[in-house]
Every structure is written in structure tokens, then in C-alpha cells.
Design a protein around this motif. Sequence first.
Motif: not given
Length: 246
Positions: A51-52, A62-64, A69-72
Motif C-alpha cells: 500500500y502507498s 499520513l499523506t496517503y 490503498w484500495w487502488k493498490d
Amino acid sequence: MMKIVSPKPFFYKGGEKAVLLLHSFTSNTIDMKKLGKYLQKNNYSCYAPLYSGHGLSAEELLTYRPSDWWKDVLNGYQLLKDEGFKNIAVIGLSLGGVFALKVGQELKINGVVTMSVPIHREATFLQKRVYHYAKGYKQLEGKNEEQINLEMKCLKNISIDSLVEFQQLIDITMDKLALLTSPIRILYGELDEPLYKESAEVILQSVETNQKTMKGYPNSKHLMTLGSDINDVNKDILTFLNDLIW
């Protein structure tokens, strides 16, 4: 100052059946490596996305947001499809287990395994988890106590919007459990917080499939894939996968 080697996604190619492996929050793909190698030896191909922001500093993490993460996760599923895998199961730990449920609700999947999944988590609890992660990461970097304390103070001023979104993601996913119709195996550690056993029971009662089982492991805490019951966990997951209709 020590340079920390960033973890990476991994793809262990085995047989024609594919498994998407999803790691936990503030952790990384190391959560899933032993399970992935075990499944590969037993003729499964395994891909674990990272995850990013995971594996980086807490400030970067915390910038993501969970939407990133769902896109990952979606990209990991698509990678397996692009590699020609028609049949995919999903296995997730903690946050990865929440995502595994979401995958089961929204995508074509042969089976789902969840481990250590919470049915609810407050953003303030998640914030404490980030602080704990941040301190450990800074110590690994070789920073002195004074520097760590100064950076921790600054970290407490950073927005926790992403953690509020994380709390909402869990709530929304749990509200839609009835959409999950694939076979599911729900696992939890007996040495983990009582919440996780309670959550496992709620998930078991709420999913629509008739092919659903739950099991607690007496010597396991939260990271079940790296705990004392690892051999039993791996064997039980393999049995579940082997019994699926592929």
C-alpha cells in the motif's frame, strides 16, 4: 543516520490458481511472505501489493488515504488478471482483511480468508498506532531521543483525515457484509484483543454465503501470519483453498 530499505510488492509464481495477499496497516508485505512462499510450494501463485506510503515514515504514510490503498488492492487484482489468472482468491490480515471483505463484495473472487479483522476502529486508536509505528521507525533510522521527541511533537500536528477515512472504510465495509457470497474462512488470534473474536463472530453471522467457517488460534496475537501458530494457520488456509471450486 541509517537508511531503511523499503519493502516491495512480491509475486511468487506457482500454479494456475492465484491468491491476492493483503497486509496490515502500518506494516508491509513482510506480513505475507511466509504464507506466500508456503502457498507457492503448494502450487498457488501469490501476489502481494504494498500500500502507498507503507514502509515509509509515518509523516509520509499520513499523506496517503485508504482510497489510495484500495487502488493498490485493485491494481494487484488487475495484475493477476493481466497475467492470465482466471481464478483468484483473496487473503487479508487486519486492514488487509477489511480489504479482502471489500474485494469479496465488489469483485469476482473464488474465496476469501480474513485474519484479525476489526468490525470498528476509532480514528484516535488508529492515530496511536501511527505514533507507535513512527517512534519505532525513527529509532531504526538511528535518531537520538531528543530528535525523536521533537519530530513526534510535530507529528501530532499533522491532520488525521486519512485515519477518519479509514474508520469510515471499516464501517461501510461492515455495513455491506451481506453482499459477500463467496466461501469465507474467518481467523483470529486468541491472544489478540477480545474485539477481534467478537468481530469474527459478527462477520460469520452477517455474510450471506453458506460456506463460512471461523477459527481461533490459541497462541496467536494480531500478526497471525508471523506468530506461534503459523504452521496451523498456513495448513488451514491451504485446506480452505484446496476445497474451493476453481
